[in-house]
Design an enzyme around this catalytic site. Sequence first.
Site, PDB file in Angstrom:
ATOM      1  N   GLU A 216      -0.344  15.317   3.992  1.00  0.00           N
ATOM      2  CA  GLU A 216       0.193  14.250   3.136  1.00  0.00           C
ATOM      3  C   GLU A 216      -0.706  13.961   1.951  1.00  0.00           C
ATOM      4  OE1 GLU A 216       3.041  13.343   3.250  1.00  0.00           O
ATOM      5  OE2 GLU A 216       3.815  12.829   5.224  1.00  0.00           O
TER       6      GLU A 216
ATOM      7  N   HIS B 292      10.610   8.003   8.414  1.00  0.00           N
ATOM      8  CA  HIS B 292       9.268   8.586   8.408  1.00  0.00           C
ATOM      9  C   HIS B 292       8.189   7.576   8.798  1.00  0.00           C
ATOM     10  CE1 HIS B 292       6.267  11.373   6.075  1.00  0.00           C
ATOM     11  NE2 HIS B 292       5.675  10.766   7.080  1.00  0.00           N
TER      12      HIS B 292
ATOM     13  N   HIS C  40      -1.387   5.449   5.821  1.00  0.00           N
ATOM     14  CA  HIS C  40      -0.026   5.924   6.117  1.00  0.00           C
ATOM     15  C   HIS C  40       0.137   6.001   7.628  1.00  0.00           C
ATOM     16  CE1 HIS C  40       3.526   8.279   6.577  1.00  0.00           C
ATOM     17  NE2 HIS C  40       2.883   9.406   6.862  1.00  0.00           N
TER      18      HIS C  40
ATOM     19  N   HIS D 204       3.093   5.920  11.230  1.00  0.00           N
ATOM     20  CA  HIS D 204       4.440   6.086  11.766  1.00  0.00           C
ATOM     21  C   HIS D 204       4.758   4.911  12.688  1.00  0.00           C
ATOM     22  CE1 HIS D 204       4.258  10.771  11.186  1.00  0.00           C
ATOM     23  NE2 HIS D 204       4.160  10.098  10.051  1.00  0.00           N
TER      24      HIS D 204
ATOM     25  N   TYR E  30      -4.858 -19.312  -1.946  1.00  0.00           N
ATOM     26  CA  TYR E  30      -5.030 -19.301  -0.498  1.00  0.00           C
ATOM     27  C   TYR E  30      -6.440 -18.832  -0.108  1.00  0.00           C
ATOM     28  CZ  TYR E  30      -4.365 -17.999   4.400  1.00  0.00           C
ATOM     29  OH  TYR E  30      -4.486 -17.885   5.757  1.00  0.00           O
TER      30      TYR E  30
ATOM     31  N   TYR F  73       8.005 -15.110   4.870  1.00  0.00           N
ATOM     32  CA  TYR F  73       7.253 -15.093   3.608  1.00  0.00           C
ATOM     33  C   TYR F  73       6.105 -14.087   3.596  1.00  0.00           C
ATOM     34  CZ  TYR F  73       3.928 -18.213   6.019  1.00  0.00           C
ATOM     35  OH  TYR F  73       3.041 -18.770   6.895  1.00  0.00           O
TER      36      TYR F  73
END
Length: 219
Positions: free
Chosen positions: A80, A160, A98, A100, A215, A119
């Site tokens: 990837e 994916h 990344h 799954h 925040y 939110y």
Amino acid sequence: MSDQQREAVRRTWDGVVATARRTAADGLVVGTSGNVSARAGDIVLVTPSGVPYDRLRPEDAVGVDLEGRQVLGDLAPTSELPLHLAVYADTGAAAVVHTHAVHATAVSTLVPEVPLVHYAAAMLGGPVRTAAYARYGTRELAENMLTALRDRTGCLLQNHGTVTYGNSLDEAYDRTAQLEWLCRLWLTASSVPGLRPSLLSGAQLREVQDALETYGQPG
């Protein structure tokens, strides 16, 4: 490479491995699925292809330049790699995760955008989009991902998984975890027979985005 650069690469590789192991420990990947990368200057440290994370050692570091040419290590980088490099070329990211993740991947098969059930979407820049399907490891997938990531810090990849990025490995990982939780929440709420979850409006989400600017702790 100077001693300072070597130290930066070492620290970054340690962080990549620790984050990859965290994705496995938290159930966001199975086996060698998913991948993690982070920048150390102009070098991208990335998990290798097909190697279990618990077997990775300091001497297994894999690095490529921003064009994808391997400059460090003997192991082949993740398949990837085009996806990771596309994020770095298009954003100011310092790290990419990344996975799954099960709930997020399930949602990627159902909707073009994660419904605004909470939110938490504001923490990813707004409604999280689903990138159109393309085979893993392809430039087409990377291009589809960039479309979905426009003005966002995370997206789903259809059938994916997930992609998130941040200014650090911790930030990228936290966004992945938040996205998985958001998808799990929507699947849970929408599974109740005869009821449909209420959704936030765009105005309500923007109000949260404004509040998030102040925040946390000052300074």
